[in-house]
Design a protein around this motif. Structure first.
Motif, PDB file in Angstrom:
ATOM      1  N   ALA A 102      -1.026 -37.852  38.859  1.00 50.11           N
ATOM      2  CA  ALA A 102       0.234 -37.356  39.425  1.00 50.11           C
ATOM      3  C   ALA A 102      -0.004 -36.450  40.621  1.00 50.11           C
TER       4      ALA A 102
ATOM      5  N   LEU B 272       2.622 -39.498  43.027  1.00 53.28           N
ATOM      6  CA  LEU B 272       4.026 -39.075  43.133  1.00 53.28           C
ATOM      7  C   LEU B 272       4.770 -39.894  44.194  1.00 53.28           C
TER       8      LEU B 272
ATOM      9  N   SER C  72       5.629 -43.034  42.496  1.00 54.17           N
ATOM     10  CA  SER C  72       6.715 -42.790  41.537  1.00 54.17           C
ATOM     11  C   SER C  72       8.055 -42.687  42.251  1.00 54.17           C
ATOM     12  N   LEU C  73       8.037 -42.058  43.418  1.00 55.81           N
ATOM     13  CA  LEU C  73       9.293 -41.883  44.150  1.00 55.81           C
ATOM     14  C   LEU C  73       9.864 -43.249  44.559  1.00 55.81           C
TER      15      LEU C  73
ATOM     16  N   ASP D  87      -1.214 -37.825  33.737  1.00 60.08           N
ATOM     17  CA  ASP D  87      -2.213 -37.037  34.459  1.00 60.08           C
ATOM     18  C   ASP D  87      -3.002 -36.222  33.450  1.00 60.08           C
TER      19      ASP D  87
ATOM     20  N   LYS E  51       0.885 -29.017  38.124  1.00 64.53           N
ATOM     21  CA  LYS E  51       0.632 -29.322  39.524  1.00 64.53           C
ATOM     22  C   LYS E  51      -0.215 -28.240  40.184  1.00 64.53           C
TER      23      LYS E  51
ATOM     24  N   GLU F 297       4.380 -31.428  46.217  1.00 65.50           N
ATOM     25  CA  GLU F 297       4.497 -32.034  44.891  1.00 65.50           C
ATOM     26  C   GLU F 297       5.838 -31.653  44.261  1.00 65.50           C
TER      27      GLU F 297
ATOM     28  N   PHE G 201       8.502 -33.753  45.826  1.00 68.59           N
ATOM     29  CA  PHE G 201       8.477 -35.094  45.244  1.00 68.59           C
ATOM     30  C   PHE G 201       9.236 -35.106  43.906  1.00 68.59           C
ATOM     31  N   LEU G 202       8.947 -34.128  43.065  1.00 70.24           N
ATOM     32  CA  LEU G 202       9.606 -34.096  41.752  1.00 70.24           C
ATOM     33  C   LEU G 202      11.117 -33.955  41.910  1.00 70.24           C
TER      34      LEU G 202
ATOM     35  N   ILE H 184      12.486 -37.334  43.064  1.00 65.19           N
ATOM     36  CA  ILE H 184      12.488 -38.333  41.986  1.00 65.19           C
ATOM     37  C   ILE H 184      13.686 -38.080  41.086  1.00 65.19           C
TER      38      ILE H 184
ATOM     39  N   ILE I 285       7.073 -38.423  33.462  1.00 66.80           N
ATOM     40  CA  ILE I 285       5.879 -37.813  34.044  1.00 66.80           C
ATOM     41  C   ILE I 285       5.237 -36.991  32.943  1.00 66.80           C
TER      42      ILE I 285
END
Lengths: 699, 699
Positions: free
Chosen positions: A13, A18, A21-22, A35, A40, A114, A117-118, A121, A150
């Motif tokens: 991850a 990521l 995943s997105l 992960d 993170k 990161e 990204f989360l 998502i 995740i």
């Protein structure tokens, strides 16, 4: 042991995992990301964002957040020894050549990205950003989601590909065993024993997977705990870094090829206290005989220093380094020598590490197009040019939409092989670049033209500038394939395969990224970067350059192309369900299109004066589609005209399109040009051929 | 009954109340905000953001969020009857004159802005934005905070000002009784009985405070529930709208003055289905005899229509309107008539309302400078020009820093009287503008030059354009006071009071907002809007325009001013503790200044070529202050020079400063110019005089 099914299982991850995943979250494909670590990254690691990376992130709505928080690197200053051997400023150049992109190079801590990204998502599923609060009854969006999970503290232990299923892309052909770790097991022992050990993720440190498996295995034996589960996936992607477990599991045929050098470099992330005048500029410092240093000014008053450690050596045949000799203090002392007569001290140190320069690349990027390797798992090199995280994210940006659209039954599965075709080439270019650049930078500066073992500072500056198109990412040019129709290819396939006429759009060459230019909305005169109308939602885009459509000839060509698209092409390939947050540039819409949009999105960019065109009455309906609940669509017609507040975008000039000829440019979901053709019946045929090779028609 | 103490009690959590709360949160002043309603607004209400409002919001870091999500209004189109009486497009003009601000006018739902306010208030305390997750152990930041509380379902019932304490600004001189309501009591009965009643917040509806007090009072009698508490506050601010409880509590002397007209207008927020070609532009439509309409294109495909209801009449002396005749359907029918021959329908209606045009203004804006009235509580008018929410927020933007700095003991309390001085003038200008504009817009278009009862469309267009400087908010010019030193004032006070030389900075007139221009950072060459270096953190700013400091004469003047500031002025007024989130334009900093910064922030903008200046060695230390833990400050020196990527900002031209003379411009914490003087010893004296009148020196 339980068994679960999932479309895509992602191992790792980090940025590559990521990014993938997105994509999959935007396309609504069921995904699990595991992960081995507990959380993170909070300091250190990668920090540079290249132009093309920012464009990619912006297509998901993340680019602006990075742009705003990051430090912008504007200028590079070269410091070299003067005739007396004292460093002095020898030249200043812009950090990136002006005009390549609306972005320039910026620097921000990897952990922030990161987080973005989360957030993105999550927005994919809920159509709202986190600041609006979690929708009721969904307190943990990832835990509650049926689509995406995740999971931290999870390590795979076994991977098998059922080769008998290789022809069936609907089958869950890959079986992976996952082990759930305790938090202690997932925490690196180096980190536990010494919190300030900056080397624990360095390439000077050993991998800890073996340890983790041993410790968790004996716990399981003792307690009889069933901490394992079996997952059956259609696809597995290894985004698990330089020590990739996935790569190892695929066998020795997938081992990396390359070698280490003797050069050792240290890294310090500090708030510097110094009289060096260029500490807030990017600097390349070559000292006479104490080694080299790069200065990377960062956000929050931080500066990252890359410092050559000339007094630490790689020893013996195995080129092992005595790690105990490397501490923040020895790195600082090396920096002080290089920077003398200027002083350098610090009070705050945010992170530090060291690494040995070397270049390695994987032989294969995929096993049967069922298991893929990305990022550091298939290419490693030195970090100074800010390429690692960028190229890794670009790998999965290339793979993500392909995997997603295959899972949705839209893209032909055989196109998955273009991942290796396109990205292995880039990895090899990267390795070659780093090999050359890192040696030039680590070399001793030549005293004069007769000093043959020294490095010429002119050569170094020139190499730095020439590498620009590659390092910024905007110069990438993918090879011909079903996804990239170039000009005059092999005549045997030419009859079936589409062919481009690149001269019709000189700055949109097939295989390169479609650039952005500023255009005005026909409906309301607002200026837009055209990229903002081409967000990463998995759709293909037909950009119709109609030319000066106030001439009836150009208008009728434009409408003929429109009619072809509306009556023939679009019905053949049907519509696509978008996730609620698929358009990152508008706020959550209450009135999202009632109908699913076509997988092919049509944009018109014309060059007539804006006030000479009446959108609803002059243009074919494909350019302003009607919805019985939402009325006409006012957001697909754009003009190359002057704006009231932001000047003239000169888009036709920027794209290299003649306003008397026009052009049709077909853009892939990742923003790369697939086809350039003419606004005519012949052009319609090329468009049809191109899509025949790429998409599965609706039944 | 419990008794609590608080610095500031705010009644009403709408835009005015939240803007005030944001200021106080930035300054770390203890604050309670109470609102009789259950939650924030989710649809309808105000939507227009003017240029100056966006600048203000941007100084808190909210501007960009609005800018990104909002619809941008670029163009206004005038539609008038042609000789046959059919509406036709008669002219197009830019919605705002280019060059007034880096922003233009945008439209977004009020509820989104309220959310951004809440996020920013939270960020003030935690230094992080909501997407980063709540800091551990602080799950509800507002509930947990010692500094700020936002409470819904609370209504004040009693207010007393202790006049014996009027000289003592440290005293909690205002006593307010608060009643805590149940959710049912706080929900408007109109809304309960009929969810689709769009009139419940309209000026056609009655206030429901009496009802709420009665219902909750009888519940308290019945249950013996002690739902009341007494709060002692240093200051109370009424941000409680047109039916202001606070204003009523201050007595009849505070009643509003003005009158209602016969004009009734309806409002529809719909996703229109129409063949009217300009539906995505702002339009002013005058029909021949069916009344007028304004089109405001919104975010999310929404369009707001303001529609004159010529068939609904205000009756009798009291000018009462029969509300039952006003429904979405009757409003739509009126719109269809005006827009004929174009068709208009809709499937989605987001909100609707109606209102009666009238203008009222309060006689007093403050009681003893202990209780203040703001926004709709002291000025009401018609909503069409998008002024109400903007002027309301500007009221509390003016008041917030003054109250905050008085509470912190930094500002002289007598300056609180400048709130009424400055804002009452604006309210009166607003009322006069609306009086004229609403009558021109509601009038029947003149048939020809002889039609004396009709409104000339030329006159209307001209009035619209002339009103521009006022409606955008950038033309505001506050009267002379201790906070605004103008040129050549009354000679009796002139000896004590500072005097400006406005010709030294022609575009920075005392009393107007200091504009923004693009400058480069000396340290790294990055272009910045100067406004982004002047965020709303409560500090005064000395902008030193040093001129071309590559000339030794200008350099020595600049350094002499620097030395004066460093050795005399700054030590006299000390430092100020900033809240963790006080700089909205950088991410949460781990390495925030160890020392508190001076209440006076010094910025240098010079006009020498950037590469001719060495910041650390050429300039006085006030321009690059040293901190023993953080090193030099690289963020206070800027250059008017060309950038690599964004052209030349031409800042000296934009500010009207001569590079051979320079100037010193003193900017108040709200961004308005307080003093313009010269870069000399005489200038130093004026600066000293100005601050003597405004700040309390440290002991």
């Amino acid at each position: 042991m339980t068994t679960a099914e999932v479309d895509v299982l992602i191992v790792g991850a980090g940025p590559a995992g990521l990014m993938l995943s997105l994509w999959l979250s935007r396309l609504g494909v069921t995904t699990r990301i595991v992960d081995k670590r507990t959380g993170k990254v909070f300091s250190g690691q990668a920090d540079g964002f290249q132009l093309r990376t920012l464009e990619m992130l912006d297509s998901f709505g993340i680019g602006e957040r990075i742009w705003k928080e990051a430090n912008h690197m504007i200028e590079v200053v070269f410091w070299n020894p003067d005739p007396k051997g004292v460093i002095r400023r020898s030249s200043r150049v812009p950090d990136v050549i002006p005009g390549l992109s609306r972005f320039s190079q910026v620097v921000l801590h990897q952990g922030r990205m990161e987080q973005f990204f989360l957030d993105a998502i999550r927005k994919s599923y809920y159509g709202s950003d986190p600041s609006e609060g979690t929708p009721e009854g969904k307190s943990d969006p990832f835990a509650a989601s049926k689509h995406i999970k995740i999971e931290r503290c999870v390590i795979p232990t076994k991977l098998e590909v059922d080769e008998s299923l290789s022809g069936n892309h609907d089958a869950h052909a890959v079986t992976v065993t996952l082990r759930h770790l305790t938090e202690a097991e997932a925490t690196p022992t180096q980190k536990l024993s010494n919190l300030s050990d900056g080397l624990f993720r360095s390439n000077l440190a050993e991998d800890d997977v073996e340890d983790i498996l041993k410790t968790s295995g004996s716990r399981m034996d003792k307690t009889g705990d069933a901490s394992e589960e079996v997952v059956k996936a259609r696809y597995v992607v290894g985004c698990d870094g330089a020590h990739s477990w996935t790569r190892t599991a695929l066998g020795p045929d997938f081992a990396m090829v390359g070698e280490m050098t003797d050069f050792i470099w240290g890294v310090l992330d500090i708030v510097p206290i110094t009289d060096f005048p260029d500490i807030r500029n990017r600097c390349m410092v070559h000292s006479e005989s104490s080694g080299s240093m790069m200065v990377i000014p960062r956000e929050n008053k931080l500066v990252r220093l890359y410092i050559q450690l000339t007094e630490v050596n790689a020893e013996g045949k195995s080129k092992r380094v005595d790690r105990s000799k490397i501490t923040p203090d020895t790195i600082l002392k090396a920096a002080q020598k290089i920077l003398s007569p200027y002083k350098l001290e610090y009070h705050y140190c945010d992170w530090w590490t060291a690494y040995q320069i070397g270049q390695r690349v994987g032989r294969h990027f995929s096993k049967d197009n069922r298991v893929f390797l990305t990022g550091d798992a298939v290419h490693t090199h030195s970090p100074k040019a800010g390429q690692g995280m960028n190229v890794s994210m670009q790998d999965t940006f290339n793979l993500g939409w392909k995997l997603g659209l295959v899972c949705k039954g839209i893209l032909r599965p055989e196109l998955l092989s273009t991942y290796e075709l396109e990205r292995k080439q880039i990895a090899e270019e990267l390795i070659a670049f780093d090999h050359k650049f890192s040696r030039l930078f680590s070399g001793r500066p030549a005293k004069d033209i007769l000093d043959e073992t020294g490095v010429s500072m002119e050569e170094f500056t020139k190499a730095f500038t020439l590498s620009h198109m590659f390092t910024t990412g905007v110069g990438i040019n993918y090879q011909p394939s079903l996804l990239v129709a170039k000009e005059g290819e092999d005549s045997k396939v030419a009859a079936k395969k589409a062919t481009s006429q690149p001269k019709l759009a000189k700055s949109c060459q097939p295989g390169t990224r479609f650039p952005s230019a500023k255009v005005l909305s026909q409906a309301d005169g607002r200026p837009w970067e055209l990229h903002h109308k081409m967000s990463s939602d998995g759709r293909f885009r037909m950009v119709v350059f109609g030319g000066d459509i106030s001439s009836s000839n150009h208008l009728s060509n434009t409408n003929a192309m429109g009619e072809f698209l509306r009556t023939k092409l679009l019905p053949k390939y049907g519509s696509v369900k978008l996730s609620p947050g698929s358009d990152p540039h508008t706020c959550a819409s209450k009135f999202k299109t009632a109908k699913d949009p076509s997988i092919i999105d049509v944009l018109l960019v014309h060059a007539a004066p804006r006030d000479k065109i009446e959108m609803l009455t002059d243009l074919d309906e494909v350019y302003h589609r009607f919805d019985e609940k939402l009325g006409w669509d006012y957001d697909r017609v754009f003009v190359d005209d002057i704006s009231y507040h932001e000047g003239h975008g000169r888009a036709y000039e920027a794209y290299g399109v003649d306003i008397c000829k026009g052009a049709v440019v077909l853009v892939r979901p990742d923003g790369y040009v697939g086809l350039v053709t003419e606004l005519s019946e012949d052009g319609q045929k090329e468009v049809e051929k191109w899509f025949d090779g790429v998409l599965r028609p609706v039944a």
